[in-house]
Enzyme design. Structure first.
Site, PDB file in Angstrom:
ATOM      1  N   MET A  30       0.746  -1.167  -0.102  1.00 59.31           N
ATOM      2  CA  MET A  30      -0.147   0.016  -0.106  1.00 59.31           C
ATOM      3  C   MET A  30       0.838   1.021  -0.061  1.00 59.31           C
ATOM      4  O   MET A  30       0.399   2.421   0.375  1.00 59.31           O
ATOM      5  CB  MET A  30      -0.846  -0.096   1.304  1.00 59.31           C
ATOM      6  CG  MET A  30      -2.123  -1.287   1.279  1.00 59.31           C
ATOM      7  SD  MET A  30      -3.434  -0.894   2.085  1.00 59.31           S
ATOM      8  CE  MET A  30      -2.740  -0.741   3.823  1.00 59.31           C
ATOM      9  N   HIS A  37       9.284  -3.298   3.096  1.00 62.22           N
ATOM     10  CA  HIS A  37       8.625  -3.622   1.981  1.00 62.22           C
ATOM     11  C   HIS A  37       9.923  -4.041   0.970  1.00 62.22           C
ATOM     12  O   HIS A  37       9.852  -5.033   0.077  1.00 62.22           O
ATOM     13  CB  HIS A  37       8.124  -2.301   1.107  1.00 62.22           C
ATOM     14  CG  HIS A  37       6.831  -1.800   1.782  1.00 62.22           C
ATOM     15  ND1 HIS A  37       6.811  -0.505   2.847  1.00 62.22           N
ATOM     16  CD2 HIS A  37       5.582  -2.490   2.134  1.00 62.22           C
ATOM     17  CE1 HIS A  37       5.609  -0.595   3.192  1.00 62.22           C
ATOM     18  NE2 HIS A  37       5.009  -1.536   2.959  1.00 62.22           N
ATOM     19  N   GLN A  61     -10.389  -2.677   2.381  1.00 67.63           N
ATOM     20  CA  GLN A  61      -9.788  -3.511   3.413  1.00 67.63           C
ATOM     21  C   GLN A  61      -9.980  -2.521   4.773  1.00 67.63           C
ATOM     22  O   GLN A  61      -9.258  -3.013   5.708  1.00 67.63           O
ATOM     23  CB  GLN A  61      -8.540  -3.939   3.075  1.00 67.63           C
ATOM     24  CG  GLN A  61      -7.359  -2.899   3.136  1.00 67.63           C
ATOM     25  CD  GLN A  61      -5.964  -3.753   2.643  1.00 67.63           C
ATOM     26  OE1 GLN A  61      -5.986  -4.183   1.240  1.00 67.63           O
ATOM     27  NE2 GLN A  61      -4.940  -3.912   3.470  1.00 67.63           N
ATOM     28  N   ASP A 152       2.523  -9.441   8.999  1.00 67.15           N
ATOM     29  CA  ASP A 152       1.097  -9.485   9.074  1.00 67.15           C
ATOM     30  C   ASP A 152       0.922 -10.806   8.963  1.00 67.15           C
ATOM     31  O   ASP A 152       0.403 -11.410   8.140  1.00 67.15           O
ATOM     32  CB  ASP A 152       0.667  -8.374   7.534  1.00 67.15           C
ATOM     33  CG  ASP A 152       0.872  -7.119   7.728  1.00 67.15           C
ATOM     34  OD1 ASP A 152       0.069  -6.374   8.369  1.00 67.15           O
ATOM     35  OD2 ASP A 152       1.690  -6.487   7.244  1.00 67.15           O
TER      36      ASP A 152
END
Ligand code: AMP
Length: 283
Positions: A30, A37, A61, A152
């Site tokens: 995102m 990342h 989401q 996550d």
């Protein structure tokens, strides 16, 4: 670096690459990229001929409209960071491109049990949105491999389910969490923490490591270890714990004894000031 904002030119580019027997890795993000990342992107670059990094703040989401509104966006600096990694392809679509049916008319996906615990329980609709946007991305990019962060962790379980149940022919690679020197897991949301809250937030990792140590000594004393972690965080001030659970990573079942499971994780979600952070460590 090839930058695509629309689906059809990206598909055309990738079809040609696949015809030349190139393998494709996908890193969904995102944006507001950080070293966490980039660890995913670098792993994809190692494993595949072509890596696609998608940057899209997926509205479906977000269960909290304010969270969506406040979510940081920095496309120009994201592109500059990706350029340095040698990532070949970036896909940064608009809402209209991803949801031509209208966000409000989006399909939903019921993730079953995973909706009832931890992130699923506290963020109703979150995993449905994740499942829908990833299904769209998997169909658009048709990758050989997809890369997700351990940070996550429940998302990893959700995506494994999605791949399995919807017959996606791709491999999921889980990449370890990248932390700063104080142990704080890197997150785009850290940008919203004040300097003092950034220091407070490091207590989350310390609590997780404290519980890990306890469980290594006494694997069946889950509740005692959990309570010790919660007490430690209570004394930190400005931290409001939403959940702190010990689970098995395969089914995301809450365990009362850490023995006889393949892999156990200690997972936390907490507000530091107004910012909701999540983290976990593996036992
Ligand atoms: P996000 O942009 O927050 O949706 O994250 C995109 C991907 O990067 C997800 O697979 C995350 O799990 C992963 N990610 C985010 N932060 C980290 C981190 N600190 N270490 C490793 N991976 C991360």
């Amino acid at each position: 670096m090839h930058i695509f904002k629309t689906i059809q030119p990206l598909k055309k580019f990738l079809t040609k690459a696949v015809a030349r027997n190139k393998t494709v890795g996908l890193v969904p993000t995102m944006g507001t990229l950080h070293e966490g990342h980039l660890a995913l992107v670098n792993k994809s670059l190692e494993d595949n001929d072509i890596s696609v990094c998608s940057i899209y703040v997926n509205p479906t989401q977000f269960n909290n409209p304010q969270d969506l509104e406040k979510y940081p966006r920095n496309l120009a600096s994201d592109l500059a960071m990706l350029e340095k990694t040698q990532c070949q392809v970036v896909f940064c679509p608009s809402d209209e491109e991803m949801y031509p049916e209208g966000k409000e008319n989006s399909l939903t996906i019921n993730m079953g049990y995973l909706n009832t615990v931890l992130e699923g329980k506290y963020r109703p609709g979150h995993f449905s949105g994740v499942g829908v946007v990833l299904s769209k991305l998997f169909h658009i990019v048709n990758p050989d491999r997809v890369y997700f962060g351990q940070k996550d962790l429940q998302q990893v379980a959700v995506v494994q389910n999605l791949i399995h149940n919807l017959f996606f022919d791709l491999q999921l690679i889980r990449v370890p969490t990248v932390r700063n020197e104080s142990g704080l897991a890197l997150s785009s949301r850290n940008n919203r923490l004040s300097e003092s809250d950034k220091i407070t937030a490091t207590a989350l990792y310390r609590a997780l490591m404290m519980i890990k140590e306890e469980l290594q000594k006494k694997p069946a004393q889950v509740v005692a270890a959990q309570q010790k972690g919660l007490r430690f965080l209570e004394n930190e001030g400005n931290i409001k714990v939403e959940y702190l659970e010990i689970i098995d990573t395969e089914k995301f079942g809450i365990v009362s004894d850490t023995r006889n499971h393949q892999e156990i994780a200690i997972c936390i979600a907490a507000y530091v000031g107004e910012v909701r952070l999540i983290d976990n460590v593996l036992l």
